[in-house]
Design an enzyme around this catalytic site. Sequence first.
Site, mmCIF file in Angstrom:
data_model
loop_
_atom_site.group_PDB
_atom_site.id
_atom_site.type_symbol
_atom_site.label_atom_id
_atom_site.label_comp_id
_atom_site.label_asym_id
_atom_site.label_seq_id
_atom_site.Cartn_x
_atom_site.Cartn_y
_atom_site.Cartn_z
ATOM 1 N N MET A 144 -14.794 -34.110 0.712
ATOM 2 C CA MET A 144 -13.882 -34.137 -0.441
ATOM 3 C C MET A 144 -13.113 -35.445 -0.433
ATOM 4 S SD MET A 144 -12.620 -32.903 -3.128
ATOM 5 C CE MET A 144 -11.343 -33.728 -4.070
ATOM 6 N N GLU A 145 -12.970 -36.066 -1.629
ATOM 7 C CA GLU A 145 -12.510 -37.435 -1.750
ATOM 8 C C GLU A 145 -11.013 -37.611 -1.900
ATOM 9 O OE1 GLU A 145 -13.835 -36.180 -6.026
ATOM 10 O OE2 GLU A 145 -14.495 -35.853 -3.977
ATOM 11 N N HIS A 202 -20.448 -41.887 -0.203
ATOM 12 C CA HIS A 202 -20.142 -41.107 -1.397
ATOM 13 C C HIS A 202 -18.624 -40.961 -1.573
ATOM 14 C CE1 HIS A 202 -21.232 -37.803 -4.313
ATOM 15 N NE2 HIS A 202 -19.964 -37.480 -4.063
ATOM 16 N N GLU A 203 -17.949 -40.526 -0.527
ATOM 17 C CA GLU A 203 -16.511 -40.258 -0.644
ATOM 18 C C GLU A 203 -15.709 -41.540 -0.847
ATOM 19 O OE1 GLU A 203 -15.804 -37.286 -1.213
ATOM 20 O OE2 GLU A 203 -17.789 -36.618 -0.593
#
Length: 947
Positions: free
Chosen positions: A312-313, A346-347
């Site tokens: 989760m970012e 990605h994050e």
Amino acid sequence: MVLMVVLAFVLCSVIAPNYAQGSQRLFQGLAPVATNGEPFPWNMLRLPDTVISAHYHLLVHPNLTTLNFSASVRIEVDVMQSTDFIILHSKDLLITKAIIEEETGASQSRKPLQVLEYPPHEQIALVSSDMLLPGGKYFICIDYAANLSDGFYGFYKSTYRSKDGETRVLASTHFEPTSARMAFPCFDEPVFKANYSVVIRRGDKHIALSNMPKLKTVELGGGIFEDHFDVSVRMSTYLVAFIVCDFKSVSQITSTGIEVSIYAVPDKWDQTHYALEAAVKLLEFYEQYFNIYYPLPKQDLVAIPDFQSGAMENWGLTTYRETSLLFDAETSSASDKLWVTMVIGHELAHQWFGNLVTMQWWNDIWLNEGFARYMEFVSVDATYPELQVGDYLLGTCFAAIGRDSMNSSRPISSAAENPTQIKEMFDTVSYDKGACILHMLRSFLTEDIFQSGIVRYLKKYSYRNAKNEDLWNSIANTCSEEDFTSGEFCYSSSQASKNAYQYAGEHLDLKVMMNTWTLQKGIPLIIVERKGSTVTLRQERFLKAVLHSDPVWSSLQQGYLWHVPLTYITSNSKNIGRHLLETQSDTIELEGEVSWVKFNADMNGYYVVHYEGDGWDSLIHLLDRNHTALSHKDRSNLIHNAFQLVSAGRLTLDRALDLSRYLRHEAHNIPLLQGLGYLEAFYRMIEKRNITDVAQNLKACLNHTACVQNYILQYFKAVIDKQTWSDEGSVSDRRLRSEVLGLACDLGYPPCVKKAHQLFTDWVESNSTLSLPTDVIETVYSIGAQSAEGWAYLLEKYQVSMSGAEKNKILGALTSSKDTGKLLRLLELGMEGDVIRTQDLSTVIYSVSRNPIGHFLAWDFVKKHWSELVEKFHLGSFCIRNIIIGTTAQFSSREELEEVKMFFESIREQSSQLRVTQVAIENLEKNIKWLERNLETLRDWLLKSLQ
């Protein structure tokens, strides 16, 4: 946010039913009633824009012994229109006091607010005795308390067991998409951006983390400390984060002065170092690529023991499942290392795409997730070229096509209003299709134009919200009034739409072109017919579960048209030809006579190609005679397209299998894995059918399953035999080794089984101190798990292992047992959530369902425990979708179809809210049709090949 990746035979899709349309007016015309019986003053799911948030002052005090927390929030708000009530989101919070402060010059007034609750919309109304007026300076002050959540959303508890057996508790947050309201009353929609000042109280044995660096710690007495964090940048509620834990960290400063830290439980601190190296490299890459400095002074990456998704970012405090961040050199494979690198990529991409610029509403979540998924490949390719990440983009697009070629797919940009619908937006369409159309666009426009366009988008909408069209206008460099006044060079909107870019001498309207990819569902099928030097092109919607001869086929084609940037190569030239197909049909004139033409060069486009006339014959002949005339990506693309076209009834199975014969000459791992993957998929589906059907004597084979099994082992024997039981070679080589040896042992290939059994015996005799090659650990464990003693030993090892990567491999091996009693025990342990964590339950169910012995066991388990599963994971969550697809994906009989429909009908109140139930049914219908049309063809072709 990263979803956990799961492989299934049938790559599936989601449906966009009419329930989303108009759902915001669900109660329009009705008067919602609050829990106290009084009228609730707001009747829509989305919040009004009469009052907006500016700054939250949040104080939270979790008690890790009683597992609850007390808190207060002071929200500075701006009143846009006169009103006497304020609507906020709140879920499962016990509000004890609510007041409103108004500052007028030097004076301040404090008045109580009446609190009305409306749980169906997860909203509260704060009703004022006086009108709130625009221009006034107001503060909402709320005291409240709640239990730490038992699940994976909101402010939830997590636990871990130390090496000495002590269970320790921590508290962490996960707010995306709609769970900030479970931790504090708030305007919980992405458009309501605000600043946050966070204060956390904790005990002396713990630390507190939040989005921003800690400014100071105040000792309150009684062993309680209060950590004050710096004011955040403007951000959406779902990005707020805080953690109270006893973790250890390792840190490094980037070249631009950002402190990067990796946090993990103390016993796993030694597994954090690779993540630190990767995070620093990737953060520095993004700053250069986006030409925008990372705006926070620190970036923490935290491995949470209990975590539903992959990561989760949260801005400045990204959180991860342990297997997505930690790397153990003794037990983590090459694929594990690639996964960790890509998840971090990605994050960190989200820190710009999603955090700095946020979609205006969840219907455009692909602007966050599609970009972050695509930037995984761009960033890792640039920073870790040895990982050969570009090859994995093919698999991403294959997965997207598998889902998008079903009628139950949905447009990338789709309506979503309530929390269940919003959760379901985090799917293959948003992530994988989003990434693939961005890759197509980048290839179409060139890297320089694409990069400058997204930099322009990020700079223009920094700390703001954006929509689909804002991205296309930024890339096309369309002017706004702001651009004109700032003196920026750009096109007028009319000019940009006419001449933003030229492609093969043609002008295009980028917004109109890309709307055909984001506002309609599905994927185009390009039908190619060559006669001499003239190529005739047609496009139609590609559907796998509906055949051209089906009565509904024509109606499902109506209204679909894509603007397709076609590329092609021919026998005369490897120079890539280009043509923008904007109509249903068109023609291309090639330069001179050619013996073959291949469209979608290197599969940079998102479309399927069918060759009419002698088109397939010429390509099959080319592959058999000189396959290296095509790149390995083109070869993989042809294998994929051929077998997809079989499902659609466009190509006969024997022709697709004829094409795959060339693989005996193939030396590249990606096409090999692609071809082998289809044969394995056929084997798995037929294997399950033979459990319930009477086995047929089929001449050379005992049954269909044995036919496929014998063919795989015979035809790929050379590939199997050359694999070493080591960790040598490139990432691609090592992935091939894992897949090939795993399949060979599963099919009972004697040399493979013997070697794996010997390695397992040696490992057990060494009391598991022997270091096994990481790429074959799961294969070795799976062979060992077939004996009662080996299975028990592995379960014991699972409970004490400190490596998440190893635990995953052990769990995969345990679910391969042929003992239904052991499989049922695993399912029960997953439900209990102690030995096997609840976060892994959906994986256990999925893995058991892929085991032919456990297939119906898993399905029956889901039916029996459905209510408990929904309570654990929330309707619409990734885990619920994974469970439904995992247990139904390989059903292939009409009896099973009716049983699935009956079960969905029995839970209609819930199933009617889910898109994934339509996915499961359509998948099943497709499997039935595939077997009915192709089973005998497959048998006949295999018998001929085995003679």
